[in-house]
Scaffold this motif. Structure first.
Motif, PDB file in Angstrom:
ATOM      1  N   VAL A  52     -20.050  16.725 -74.134  1.00 57.30           N
ATOM      2  CA  VAL A  52     -20.500  17.823 -75.002  1.00 57.30           C
ATOM      3  C   VAL A  52     -20.390  17.405 -76.470  1.00 57.30           C
ATOM      4  CG1 VAL A  52     -19.931  20.155 -75.807  1.00 57.30           C
ATOM      5  CG2 VAL A  52     -20.039  19.664 -73.364  1.00 57.30           C
ATOM      6  N   ALA A  53     -19.280  16.758 -76.838  1.00 59.93           N
ATOM      7  CA  ALA A  53     -19.115  16.300 -78.222  1.00 59.93           C
ATOM      8  C   ALA A  53     -20.160  15.247 -78.572  1.00 59.93           C
ATOM      9  CB  ALA A  53     -17.714  15.740 -78.422  1.00 59.93           C
ATOM     10  N   ALA A  54     -20.418  14.321 -77.652  1.00 59.92           N
ATOM     11  CA  ALA A  54     -21.403  13.269 -77.906  1.00 59.92           C
ATOM     12  C   ALA A  54     -22.793  13.863 -78.098  1.00 59.92           C
ATOM     13  CB  ALA A  54     -21.407  12.260 -76.757  1.00 59.92           C
ATOM     14  N   GLU A  55     -23.163  14.786 -77.232  1.00 57.71           N
ATOM     15  CA  GLU A  55     -24.479  15.426 -77.367  1.00 57.71           C
ATOM     16  C   GLU A  55     -24.588  16.157 -78.703  1.00 57.71           C
ATOM     17  OE1 GLU A  55     -27.109  15.150 -75.335  1.00 57.71           O
ATOM     18  OE2 GLU A  55     -26.098  14.079 -73.730  1.00 57.71           O
ATOM     19  N   GLY A  56     -23.554  16.891 -79.066  1.00 57.96           N
ATOM     20  CA  GLY A  56     -23.573  17.628 -80.334  1.00 57.96           C
ATOM     21  C   GLY A  56     -23.669  16.717 -81.546  1.00 57.96           C
ATOM     22  N   HIS A  57     -22.870  15.659 -81.555  1.00 60.88           N
ATOM     23  CA  HIS A  57     -22.903  14.731 -82.684  1.00 60.88           C
ATOM     24  C   HIS A  57     -24.185  13.901 -82.693  1.00 60.88           C
ATOM     25  CE1 HIS A  57     -19.049  15.840 -84.192  1.00 60.88           C
ATOM     26  NE2 HIS A  57     -18.420  15.499 -83.067  1.00 60.88           N
ATOM     27  N   ALA A  58     -24.770  13.641 -81.526  1.00 57.66           N
ATOM     28  CA  ALA A  58     -26.044  12.923 -81.469  1.00 57.66           C
ATOM     29  C   ALA A  58     -27.141  13.755 -82.125  1.00 57.66           C
ATOM     30  CB  ALA A  58     -26.405  12.594 -80.022  1.00 57.66           C
ATOM     31  N   VAL A  59     -27.162  15.040 -81.827  1.00 58.90           N
ATOM     32  CA  VAL A  59     -28.149  15.926 -82.452  1.00 58.90           C
ATOM     33  C   VAL A  59     -27.892  15.994 -83.957  1.00 58.90           C
ATOM     34  CG1 VAL A  59     -28.933  18.328 -82.608  1.00 58.90           C
ATOM     35  CG2 VAL A  59     -28.576  17.266 -80.363  1.00 58.90           C
ATOM     36  N   GLN A  60     -26.634  16.145 -84.340  1.00 63.78           N
ATOM     37  CA  GLN A  60     -26.265  16.229 -85.759  1.00 63.78           C
ATOM     38  C   GLN A  60     -26.664  14.965 -86.516  1.00 63.78           C
ATOM     39  OE1 GLN A  60     -22.023  16.572 -86.270  1.00 63.78           O
ATOM     40  NE2 GLN A  60     -22.127  16.303 -88.476  1.00 63.78           N
ATOM     41  N   SER A  61     -26.430  13.800 -85.919  1.00 66.00           N
ATOM     42  CA  SER A  61     -26.682  12.535 -86.613  1.00 66.00           C
ATOM     43  C   SER A  61     -28.087  11.987 -86.384  1.00 66.00           C
ATOM     44  CB  SER A  61     -25.675  11.479 -86.147  1.00 66.00           C
ATOM     45  OG  SER A  61     -25.893  11.141 -84.787  1.00 66.00           O
ATOM     46  N   GLY A  62     -28.763  12.477 -85.344  1.00 65.38           N
ATOM     47  CA  GLY A  62     -30.074  11.947 -85.010  1.00 65.38           C
ATOM     48  C   GLY A  62     -30.002  10.586 -84.331  1.00 65.38           C
ATOM     49  N   GLU A  63     -28.835  10.218 -83.820  1.00 64.31           N
ATOM     50  CA  GLU A  63     -28.621   8.914 -83.187  1.00 64.31           C
ATOM     51  C   GLU A  63     -28.229   9.090 -81.718  1.00 64.31           C
ATOM     52  OE1 GLU A  63     -29.352   6.140 -84.604  1.00 64.31           O
ATOM     53  OE2 GLU A  63     -29.668   7.010 -86.578  1.00 64.31           O
ATOM     54  N   PRO A  64     -28.681   8.188 -80.846  1.00 64.35           N
ATOM     55  CA  PRO A  64     -28.331   8.270 -79.420  1.00 64.35           C
ATOM     56  C   PRO A  64     -26.930   7.706 -79.150  1.00 64.35           C
ATOM     57  CG  PRO A  64     -29.751   6.396 -79.779  1.00 64.35           C
ATOM     58  CD  PRO A  64     -29.619   7.095 -81.114  1.00 64.35           C
ATOM     59  N   LEU A  65     -25.918   8.445 -79.553  1.00 61.03           N
ATOM     60  CA  LEU A  65     -24.531   8.001 -79.392  1.00 61.03           C
ATOM     61  C   LEU A  65     -24.198   7.822 -77.910  1.00 61.03           C
ATOM     62  CD1 LEU A  65     -22.969  10.435 -82.006  1.00 61.03           C
ATOM     63  CD2 LEU A  65     -23.637   8.050 -82.355  1.00 61.03           C
ATOM     64  N   SER A  66     -23.354   6.861 -77.615  1.00 61.03           N
ATOM     65  CA  SER A  66     -23.003   6.563 -76.220  1.00 61.03           C
ATOM     66  C   SER A  66     -21.635   7.122 -75.862  1.00 61.03           C
ATOM     67  CB  SER A  66     -22.997   5.045 -75.989  1.00 61.03           C
ATOM     68  OG  SER A  66     -24.282   4.519 -76.163  1.00 61.03           O
ATOM     69  N   TYR A  67     -21.489   7.411 -74.586  1.00 60.35           N
ATOM     70  CA  TYR A  67     -20.214   7.865 -74.032  1.00 60.35           C
ATOM     71  C   TYR A  67     -20.181   7.465 -72.561  1.00 60.35           C
ATOM     72  CZ  TYR A  67     -23.052  11.688 -72.229  1.00 60.35           C
ATOM     73  OH  TYR A  67     -24.021  12.421 -71.584  1.00 60.35           O
ATOM     74  N   PRO A  68     -18.991   7.295 -71.993  1.00 62.07           N
ATOM     75  CA  PRO A  68     -18.920   6.876 -70.592  1.00 62.07           C
ATOM     76  C   PRO A  68     -19.092   8.067 -69.640  1.00 62.07           C
ATOM     77  CG  PRO A  68     -16.725   7.038 -71.494  1.00 62.07           C
ATOM     78  CD  PRO A  68     -17.679   7.332 -72.626  1.00 62.07           C
ATOM     79  N   VAL A  69     -19.735   7.784 -68.529  1.00 66.07           N
ATOM     80  CA  VAL A  69     -19.856   8.789 -67.461  1.00 66.07           C
ATOM     81  C   VAL A  69     -19.396   8.156 -66.157  1.00 66.07           C
ATOM     82  CG1 VAL A  69     -21.726  10.091 -68.540  1.00 66.07           C
ATOM     83  CG2 VAL A  69     -22.283   8.205 -67.019  1.00 66.07           C
ATOM     84  N   ASP A  70     -18.866   8.974 -65.294  1.00 63.58           N
ATOM     85  CA  ASP A  70     -18.445   8.545 -63.954  1.00 63.58           C
ATOM     86  C   ASP A  70     -17.439   7.396 -63.974  1.00 63.58           C
ATOM     87  OD1 ASP A  70     -20.127  10.484 -62.839  1.00 63.58           O
ATOM     88  OD2 ASP A  70     -21.841   9.105 -62.848  1.00 63.58           O
ATOM     89  N   LEU A  71     -16.509   7.431 -64.906  1.00 63.56           N
ATOM     90  CA  LEU A  71     -15.431   6.439 -64.884  1.00 63.56           C
ATOM     91  C   LEU A  71     -14.589   6.662 -63.630  1.00 63.56           C
ATOM     92  CD1 LEU A  71     -14.290   6.489 -68.612  1.00 63.56           C
ATOM     93  CD2 LEU A  71     -15.234   4.515 -67.405  1.00 63.56           C
ATOM     94  N   PRO A  72     -13.986   5.618 -63.086  1.00 63.60           N
ATOM     95  CA  PRO A  72     -13.145   5.797 -61.896  1.00 63.60           C
ATOM     96  C   PRO A  72     -11.986   6.763 -62.172  1.00 63.60           C
ATOM     97  CG  PRO A  72     -13.572   3.469 -62.304  1.00 63.60           C
ATOM     98  CD  PRO A  72     -14.082   4.218 -63.492  1.00 63.60           C
ATOM     99  N   GLU A  73     -11.416   7.258 -61.112  1.00 62.60           N
ATOM    100  CA  GLU A  73     -10.294   8.189 -61.220  1.00 62.60           C
ATOM    101  C   GLU A  73      -9.149   7.567 -62.019  1.00 62.60           C
ATOM    102  OE1 GLU A  73      -7.255  10.556 -58.270  1.00 62.60           O
ATOM    103  OE2 GLU A  73      -9.288  10.109 -57.559  1.00 62.60           O
ATOM    104  N   GLY A  74      -8.532   8.368 -62.861  1.00 54.21           N
ATOM    105  CA  GLY A  74      -7.391   7.913 -63.644  1.00 54.21           C
ATOM    106  C   GLY A  74      -7.692   7.690 -65.118  1.00 54.21           C
TER     107      GLY A  74
END
Length: 196
Positions: A52-74
């Motif tokens: 959610v933070a990445a999506e919000g800041h991407a819209v704010q900055s106009g840049e496709p900021l990256s974030y990890p998804v589906d990291l293993p448990e832990g």
């Protein structure tokens, strides 16, 4: 002439027995307060919603900021921010702890200058390169005498995001993190991430 005041109270006299009684009464009051006040044994970490933070800041900055998804448990998100950094560079940061308690973070900036990269990697020496599953080449950097390893992806061309994966984790953990990165859509109507 005035007559002397009548004798002081028996308890007001500073005898050893009276001092001991006073110390015991005060100690009992302190003990009651100490055991009556609730104390926390541990602090529950605050839930951080990196997507959610990445999506919000991407819209704010106009840049496709990256974030990890589906990291293993832990893996646990610990911090997220979009701040002004070294060299007046706006930087996206999302930090995580690994299952074994190490720290790994992503840091991104548009056209990240060498000075910014050096600060973020703690002036780590270049020791090799790795390629992530999506074909991106990452320069390995390691700081001797201090446990900090980094992977740096600095694409050619103006207006590109310089991406640094850095922390105390192993290079395998850093690459695992890099292999789970997705880009946030910087358009205001976006609702879902796309593969980076």
């Amino acid at each position: 002439m005035s007559s002397p005041a009548s004798g002081a109270s028996h308890y007001a006299k500073g005898s050893a027995a009276n001092i001991l009684r006073s110390v015991l009464v005060v100690g009992a009051i302190v003990a009651v307060i100490f055991f009556a006040v609730a104390r926390t044994n541990s602090v529950t970490p605050q839930q951080i919603d990196v997507p959610v933070a990445a999506e919000g800041h991407a819209v704010q900055s106009g840049e496709p900021l990256s974030y990890p998804v589906d990291l293993p448990e832990g893996w646990q998100a610990t911090s997220v921010r979009y701040i002004r950094s070294t060299g007046d560079v706006m930087m996206w940061h999302a930090g995580y702890t690994t299952p074994d308690g190490q720290y790994v973070a992503i840091q991104q900036a548009v056209d990240g200058p060498e000075e910014w990269v050096n600060v973020q990697t703690n002036n780590g020496a270049r020791i090799g390169t790795l390629t992530s599953e999506d074909g991106r080449e990452w320069v390995q950097r390691e700081r001797e005498g201090k446990v900090q390893r980094s992977l740096v992806n600095d694409p050619e061309g103006k207006g590109e995001l310089t991406t640094i994966i850095t922390g105390t984790g192993t290079f395998d953990q850093l690459m695992e993190f890099a292999n789970h990165l997705r880009q946030a859509d910087p358009t205001p109507s976006s609702a879902s991430p796309t593969s980076s």
